[in-house]
Design a protein around this motif. Structure first.
Motif, PDB file in Angstrom:
ATOM      1  N   PHE A  90       0.823  -1.204   0.000  1.00 21.33           N
ATOM      2  CA  PHE A  90       0.000   0.000   0.000  1.00 21.33           C
ATOM      3  C   PHE A  90       0.858   1.255   0.000  1.00 21.33           C
ATOM      4  CE2 PHE A  90      -2.151  -3.387   2.361  1.00 21.33           C
ATOM      5  CZ  PHE A  90      -3.226  -3.590   1.515  1.00 21.33           C
ATOM      6  N   SER A  91       0.305   2.300  -0.557  1.00 23.41           N
ATOM      7  CA  SER A  91       0.906   3.627  -0.563  1.00 23.41           C
ATOM      8  C   SER A  91      -0.043   4.556   0.175  1.00 23.41           C
ATOM      9  CB  SER A  91       1.109   4.107  -2.011  1.00 23.41           C
ATOM     10  OG  SER A  91       1.329   5.496  -2.067  1.00 23.41           O
ATOM     11  N   ILE A  92       0.386   5.082   1.313  1.00 27.01           N
ATOM     12  CA  ILE A  92      -0.473   5.925   2.140  1.00 27.01           C
ATOM     13  C   ILE A  92      -0.033   7.380   1.998  1.00 27.01           C
ATOM     14  CG2 ILE A  92      -1.241   6.427   4.487  1.00 27.01           C
ATOM     15  CD1 ILE A  92      -0.772   3.499   5.169  1.00 27.01           C
ATOM     16  N   GLU A  93      -0.965   8.237   1.599  1.00 27.08           N
ATOM     17  CA  GLU A  93      -0.650   9.655   1.479  1.00 27.08           C
ATOM     18  C   GLU A  93      -0.156  10.167   2.829  1.00 27.08           C
ATOM     19  OE1 GLU A  93       0.074  12.909  -0.621  1.00 27.08           O
ATOM     20  OE2 GLU A  93      -0.971  11.213  -1.549  1.00 27.08           O
ATOM     21  N   PHE A  94       0.985  10.864   2.809  1.00 24.80           N
ATOM     22  CA  PHE A  94       1.632  11.294   4.047  1.00 24.80           C
ATOM     23  C   PHE A  94       0.651  12.055   4.944  1.00 24.80           C
ATOM     24  CE2 PHE A  94       6.190  12.253   5.484  1.00 24.80           C
ATOM     25  CZ  PHE A  94       5.808  12.421   6.800  1.00 24.80           C
ATOM     26  N   SER A  95      -0.189  12.879   4.347  1.00 24.37           N
ATOM     27  CA  SER A  95      -1.058  13.762   5.122  1.00 24.37           C
ATOM     28  C   SER A  95      -2.112  13.025   5.930  1.00 24.37           C
ATOM     29  CB  SER A  95      -1.738  14.771   4.191  1.00 24.37           C
ATOM     30  OG  SER A  95      -2.498  14.110   3.204  1.00 24.37           O
ATOM     31  N   VAL A  96      -2.352  11.741   5.656  1.00 24.79           N
ATOM     32  CA  VAL A  96      -3.386  11.015   6.400  1.00 24.79           C
ATOM     33  C   VAL A  96      -2.803   9.959   7.334  1.00 24.79           C
ATOM     34  CG1 VAL A  96      -5.102  11.425   4.614  1.00 24.79           C
ATOM     35  CG2 VAL A  96      -3.801   9.290   4.580  1.00 24.79           C
ATOM     36  N   THR A  97      -1.512  10.027   7.600  1.00 26.05           N
ATOM     37  CA  THR A  97      -0.895   9.004   8.450  1.00 26.05           C
ATOM     38  C   THR A  97      -1.497   8.979   9.849  1.00 26.05           C
ATOM     39  OG1 THR A  97       0.887  10.572   8.933  1.00 26.05           O
ATOM     40  CG2 THR A  97       1.311   8.915   7.246  1.00 26.05           C
ATOM     41  N   THR A  98      -1.843  10.142  10.393  1.00 28.79           N
ATOM     42  CA  THR A  98      -2.395  10.138  11.748  1.00 28.79           C
ATOM     43  C   THR A  98      -3.829   9.649  11.780  1.00 28.79           C
ATOM     44  OG1 THR A  98      -2.835  12.509  11.466  1.00 28.79           O
ATOM     45  CG2 THR A  98      -0.869  11.889  12.701  1.00 28.79           C
ATOM     46  N   GLN A  99      -4.464   9.534  10.637  1.00 33.98           N
ATOM     47  CA  GLN A  99      -5.786   8.921  10.579  1.00 33.98           C
ATOM     48  C   GLN A  99      -5.688   7.409  10.390  1.00 33.98           C
ATOM     49  OE1 GLN A  99      -8.472  11.044   7.808  1.00 33.98           O
ATOM     50  NE2 GLN A  99      -6.916  12.638   7.750  1.00 33.98           N
ATOM     51  N   VAL A 100      -4.717   6.989   9.583  1.00 40.12           N
ATOM     52  CA  VAL A 100      -4.631   5.581   9.210  1.00 40.12           C
ATOM     53  C   VAL A 100      -3.752   4.779  10.181  1.00 40.12           C
ATOM     54  CG1 VAL A 100      -3.915   3.969   7.398  1.00 40.12           C
ATOM     55  CG2 VAL A 100      -5.044   6.115   6.785  1.00 40.12           C
ATOM     56  N   LEU A 103      -2.567   8.014  16.169  1.00 43.42           N
ATOM     57  CA  LEU A 103      -2.349   9.395  16.577  1.00 43.42           C
ATOM     58  C   LEU A 103      -0.877   9.662  16.851  1.00 43.42           C
ATOM     59  CD1 LEU A 103      -3.742  12.066  17.327  1.00 43.42           C
ATOM     60  CD2 LEU A 103      -3.964  11.191  19.650  1.00 43.42           C
ATOM     61  N   ASN A 104      -0.219   8.710  17.491  1.00 42.77           N
ATOM     62  CA  ASN A 104       1.211   8.786  17.770  1.00 42.77           C
ATOM     63  C   ASN A 104       1.667   7.393  18.185  1.00 42.77           C
ATOM     64  OD1 ASN A 104       0.605   8.500  20.609  1.00 42.77           O
ATOM     65  ND2 ASN A 104       0.123  10.697  20.639  1.00 42.77           N
ATOM     66  N   SER A 105       2.888   7.274  18.660  1.00 42.57           N
ATOM     67  CA  SER A 105       3.429   5.947  18.950  1.00 42.57           C
ATOM     68  C   SER A 105       2.756   5.270  20.135  1.00 42.57           C
ATOM     69  CB  SER A 105       4.938   6.040  19.202  1.00 42.57           C
ATOM     70  OG  SER A 105       5.217   6.867  20.326  1.00 42.57           O
ATOM     71  N   SER A 106       2.023   6.012  20.954  1.00 43.31           N
ATOM     72  CA  SER A 106       1.300   5.420  22.075  1.00 43.31           C
ATOM     73  C   SER A 106      -0.131   5.063  21.734  1.00 43.31           C
ATOM     74  CB  SER A 106       1.295   6.395  23.266  1.00 43.31           C
ATOM     75  OG  SER A 106       2.600   6.625  23.730  1.00 43.31           O
ATOM     76  N   PHE A 107      -0.642   5.607  20.625  1.00 42.61           N
ATOM     77  CA  PHE A 107      -2.036   5.395  20.246  1.00 42.61           C
ATOM     78  C   PHE A 107      -2.089   4.930  18.797  1.00 42.61           C
ATOM     79  CE2 PHE A 107      -2.025   8.414  23.690  1.00 42.61           C
ATOM     80  CZ  PHE A 107      -3.034   7.970  24.528  1.00 42.61           C
ATOM     81  N   ALA A 148       0.626  18.015  18.259  1.00 42.47           N
ATOM     82  CA  ALA A 148       0.245  16.961  17.322  1.00 42.47           C
ATOM     83  C   ALA A 148       1.482  16.405  16.630  1.00 42.47           C
ATOM     84  CB  ALA A 148      -0.731  17.502  16.287  1.00 42.47           C
ATOM     85  N   ALA A 149       1.393  15.147  16.195  1.00 38.10           N
ATOM     86  CA  ALA A 149       2.512  14.527  15.483  1.00 38.10           C
ATOM     87  C   ALA A 149       2.622  15.019  14.052  1.00 38.10           C
ATOM     88  CB  ALA A 149       2.360  13.010  15.493  1.00 38.10           C
ATOM     89  N   LEU A 150       1.522  15.544  13.499  1.00 38.80           N
ATOM     90  CA  LEU A 150       1.511  16.020  12.117  1.00 38.80           C
ATOM     91  C   LEU A 150       0.512  17.153  11.983  1.00 38.80           C
ATOM     92  CD1 LEU A 150       1.519  13.913   8.882  1.00 38.80           C
ATOM     93  CD2 LEU A 150      -0.289  15.597   9.212  1.00 38.80           C
ATOM     94  N   GLU A 151       0.912  18.208  11.269  1.00 40.46           N
ATOM     95  CA  GLU A 151       0.016  19.326  11.001  1.00 40.46           C
ATOM     96  C   GLU A 151       0.234  19.816   9.579  1.00 40.46           C
ATOM     97  OE1 GLU A 151       0.582  22.372  13.884  1.00 40.46           O
ATOM     98  OE2 GLU A 151      -0.452  21.276  15.486  1.00 40.46           O
ATOM     99  N   LYS A 152      -0.790  20.450   9.030  1.00 40.05           N
ATOM    100  CA  LYS A 152      -0.718  21.049   7.705  1.00 40.05           C
ATOM    101  C   LYS A 152      -0.726  22.563   7.843  1.00 40.05           C
ATOM    102  CE  LYS A 152      -3.510  17.255   5.926  1.00 40.05           C
ATOM    103  NZ  LYS A 152      -4.754  16.866   5.235  1.00 40.05           N
ATOM    104  N   ASP A 153       0.138  23.217   7.091  1.00 41.91           N
ATOM    105  CA  ASP A 153       0.209  24.678   7.101  1.00 41.91           C
ATOM    106  C   ASP A 153      -0.603  25.212   5.928  1.00 41.91           C
ATOM    107  OD1 ASP A 153       0.772  27.331   7.195  1.00 41.91           O
ATOM    108  OD2 ASP A 153       2.952  27.127   7.151  1.00 41.91           O
ATOM    109  N   PRO A 632      -5.935  17.400  17.420  1.00 42.74           N
ATOM    110  CA  PRO A 632      -5.558  17.729  18.795  1.00 42.74           C
ATOM    111  C   PRO A 632      -6.590  18.614  19.484  1.00 42.74           C
ATOM    112  CG  PRO A 632      -3.699  17.956  17.313  1.00 42.74           C
ATOM    113  CD  PRO A 632      -4.926  17.803  16.454  1.00 42.74           C
ATOM    114  N   SER A 633      -7.201  19.544  18.735  1.00 48.44           N
ATOM    115  CA  SER A 633      -8.221  20.400  19.321  1.00 48.44           C
ATOM    116  C   SER A 633      -9.435  19.596  19.738  1.00 48.44           C
ATOM    117  CB  SER A 633      -8.627  21.483  18.310  1.00 48.44           C
ATOM    118  OG  SER A 633      -7.517  22.277  17.975  1.00 48.44           O
TER     119      SER A 633
END
Length: 651
Positions: A90-100, A103-107, A148-153, A632-633
């Motif tokens: 599989f190829s996962i779009e970088f921007s959706v890693t926290t969804q797929v 959330l982070n290494s603990s979750f 957050a582990a990832l954010e979009k600007d 995160p919000s």
């Protein structure tokens, strides 16, 4: 049994049942036959209920009885190179890693762990790319303002594709390492290629340090042949220019003592404007041979960019559907790379399809999520394996694409919103079992049934002996008149019996609830990544007098025939170690409105002359709440409930 805790976050709102409403111009109207639900559907593409009309049976029909005569020996001609069981990834779009991923290494996302464990059990390991358009602007930072582990600007979304730059922390890579430790996932990542004067190599530094052997490739440039069209390079940008920039990257990596492994790069990752020979002629593969892990390309058979963004050629899923339901569909894609796999072998490198799926710009409703897509995915992947590609990675986007192999719910409300498993994941499961875990599988296109486009077949060999046969029936015919029987023999003899697993649905146009050997992932919002139902492996006695094993394949359907007990046990090694979830949550909460253009993460057009292709066309945070940035919000304002994953042995 040892218990292992795996955490995933489940949010509960506490007031009224939460709901997600998607709105905006890029929600495509249903086409073809629709259910009552789909007729009024206005939600995210991933859950669209459009059902197309299945193509009529071909006239004249193909024969419904034919022989499959398998040869044995060490000098068989036409076999592929040896393939690994992890061929289909599989190829996962970088921007959706926290969804797929989590959330982070603990979750970690428990359903994702289960989906990967299913494949690891069958193929030995799994390959996953984290990248796409959004890798080009990604920057690793020590921390983000809200943790957050990832954010979009979104304020810096100034390029033609409106793809926002990403900032991420090492938690993303640490999370990947945790997943690898649990499920043997091997990763491809990408070095940002948007600023070749100031290389951001932290992703390689931290990736190698944290992932170790599980980092198997670093993509250098995502579709560089589209750079000039998207305004990322001058109009004169050429294959030679790409090679020169690739050389600058190598120089920077060679000077970086924090990157011990210098030979993980993958290129040229073309979309189709340039051809591979355009790159080979620059000396790319020979001059940089010691730095290359693989040669890679990306390709979709078509696009749906007109419906999504108003660019390119208008197409509908209904008119495109028949073209996916033939053996020629996969052959046509392979034919776009004449001589490329052989060239890769000549320079000692694997040739990989690093991104693909049914159609760029998100796929087609009713097609990309249909049973027909599952059959197409199987035949396409096996055709790539037969043609000496070494890996194929099917893309995973966000909520506003139709082709996802798997889709997490936006809010992770597991009491009513679990994961949705698409047809391409069923394809992955089948291909993993077809190739097995020996990593010695060789594939042969049988040109079955006189080369019929509707009834393709492949034989899988190990050490010169046929071990499995893969048989597809693309035809939908509820009368049963298009069911066929394959008469299999092996060097003029047959075993006492064969065992068969079937992938089944009532029609190629069916969405959801397919069965693989009697088991299913169910419908939308219903899966935790584990197969449900009773396993059904059918035993078929062979005719010892006529030396044939008669295997019936329904219309539509797919049959995987195991010629020996060892072939079955290798592909299906008993109970799969998966992760169950126990949840406690309130069932009520506010309604959230999300613009699907914010959720769109699919790569855009491939090679359209006038296109603005994009990962995230038209995203504006001023009028919509993007899940990845808002997560995160949401955590801060919602009462949370913890999913405790328990390691379990579950069939």
């Amino acid at each position: 049994m040892h218990l292992l805790l795996v955490h995933s976050l489940l949010f509960s709102f506490g007031l009224a049942q939460a709901a997600i409403t998607a709105y905006g111009p890029h929600v495509q109207s249903p086409l073809g036959t629709t259910t009552a639900a789909s007729a009024s559907y206005t939600g995210a593409a991933s859950y669209d209920q459009t059902i197309l009309n299945a193509p009529a049976p071909p006239n004249p029909p193909p024969p419904t009885q034919f022989n499959v005569e398998l040869q044995t020996g060490d000098n068989l001609s036409g076999l592929s190179i040896q393939q690994e069981g992890s061929f289909f990834g599989f190829s996962i779009e970088f921007s959706v890693t926290t969804q797929v991923l989590g959330l982070n290494s603990s979750f970690l996302q428990v359903p994702f762990l289960n989906l990967m464990a299913n494949l690891r059990q069958r193929g030995g390991s799994v390959k996953v790319r984290v990248g796409g358009n959004t890798q080009e602007t990604a920057t690793l930072v020590s921390s983000t303002p809200d943790g957050a582990a990832l954010e979009k600007d979104y304020g810096r979304s100034s390029n033609p594709t409106s793809t926002p730059p990403l900032v991420f922390t090492s938690e993303i890579i640490k999370m990947m390492a945790e997943i690898s430790a649990l499920t043997d996932v091997y990763w491809y990542m990408g070095v940002p290629f948007n600023d070749t004067q100031n290389w951001r190599l932290q992703i390689a530094e931290v990736g190698e340090a944290m992932l170790g052997k599980y980092l198997i490739g670093l993509q250098a440039g995502n579709e560089p042949d589209l750079y000039s069209r998207h305004g990322h390079r001058p109009n004169s940008y050429s294959p030679q220019d790409y090679k020169d920039e690739f050389g600058l990257l190598i120089n920077a990596m060679n000077a970086d003592s924090n990157i011990p492994n210098k030979n993980l790069l993958i290129g040229p990752n073309l979309a189709g404007v340039w051809s591979p020979p355009d790159i080979w002629q620059t000396g790319f593969a020979t001059d940089f041979n010691q730095n290359l892990a693989a040669l890679g390309v990306e390709r979709y058979p078509t696009d749906n960019c007109y419906a999504q963004f108003g660019i390119g050629t208008e197409r509908t899923g209904q008119e495109m559907f028949p073209s996916f339901l033939t053996h020629q569909a996969g052959i046509s894609i392979v034919n776009e790379f004449p001589g490329a796999p052989a060239y890769a072998q000549s320079v000692g490198k694997p040739f990989i399809m690093s991104e693909t799926n049914t159609a760029s710009c998100g796929g087609f409703p009713g097609l990309s999520d249909s049973f027909g897509a599952a059959l197409w995915g199987i035949d396409y992947a096996l055709q790539l394996a037969y043609s000496n590609f070494s890996t194929v990675l099917f893309h995973v986007g966000g909520q506003s694409v139709y082709y996802n192999p798997f889709t997490p719910p936006v809010t992770n409300q597991s009491t009513f919103n679990q994961w949705t498993i698409g047809p391409i994941y069923y394809s992955a499961l089948v291909v993993a079992e077809a190739l097995g875990s020996s990593n010695t599988a060789q594939v042969l296109d049988l040109q079955a049934n006189g080369g019929s486009d509707y009834t393709p077949g492949y034989a899988i060999y190990e050490n010169g002996q046929p071990v499995r046969v893969a048989l597809t029936n693309f035809i939908t015919d509820p009368s049963g008149n298009s069911d066929y029987t394959a008469n299999i023999s092996i060097g003029g003899t047959v075993p006492a019996q064969v065992q068969v697993k079937y992938l089944l649905a009532d029609s190629v146009s069916q969405i959801y609830n397919f069965t693989w050997a009697g088991q299913t992932f169910g419908g939308p919002f219903t899966s935790d990544g584990r197969l449900n139902g009773t396993l059904d492996v059918q035993t078929i006695p062979c005719d010892q007098i006529n030396n044939v094993c008669q295997v019936e394949v329904p219309a539509p359907g797919f049959a995987l025939v195991f010629l020996t007990d060892n072939a079955l046990s290798e592909s299906d090694q008993g109970p799969t170690m998966t992760f169950s979830t126990t949840t406690y949550t309130n069932l009520h909460g506010p309604t959230i409105t999300v613009d699907p253009s914010v959720l769109a993460t699919s790569n855009g057009e491939k090679g359209l002359a006038d296109a603005l292709a994009g990962t995230s066309q038209g995203r504006q945070m001023s009028n919509a709440l993007g899940f990845a940035q808002a997560l995160p919000s949401l955590v801060a304002v919602m009462a949370g409930a913890l999913i405790v994953g328990r390691l379990a042995l579950i069939r």
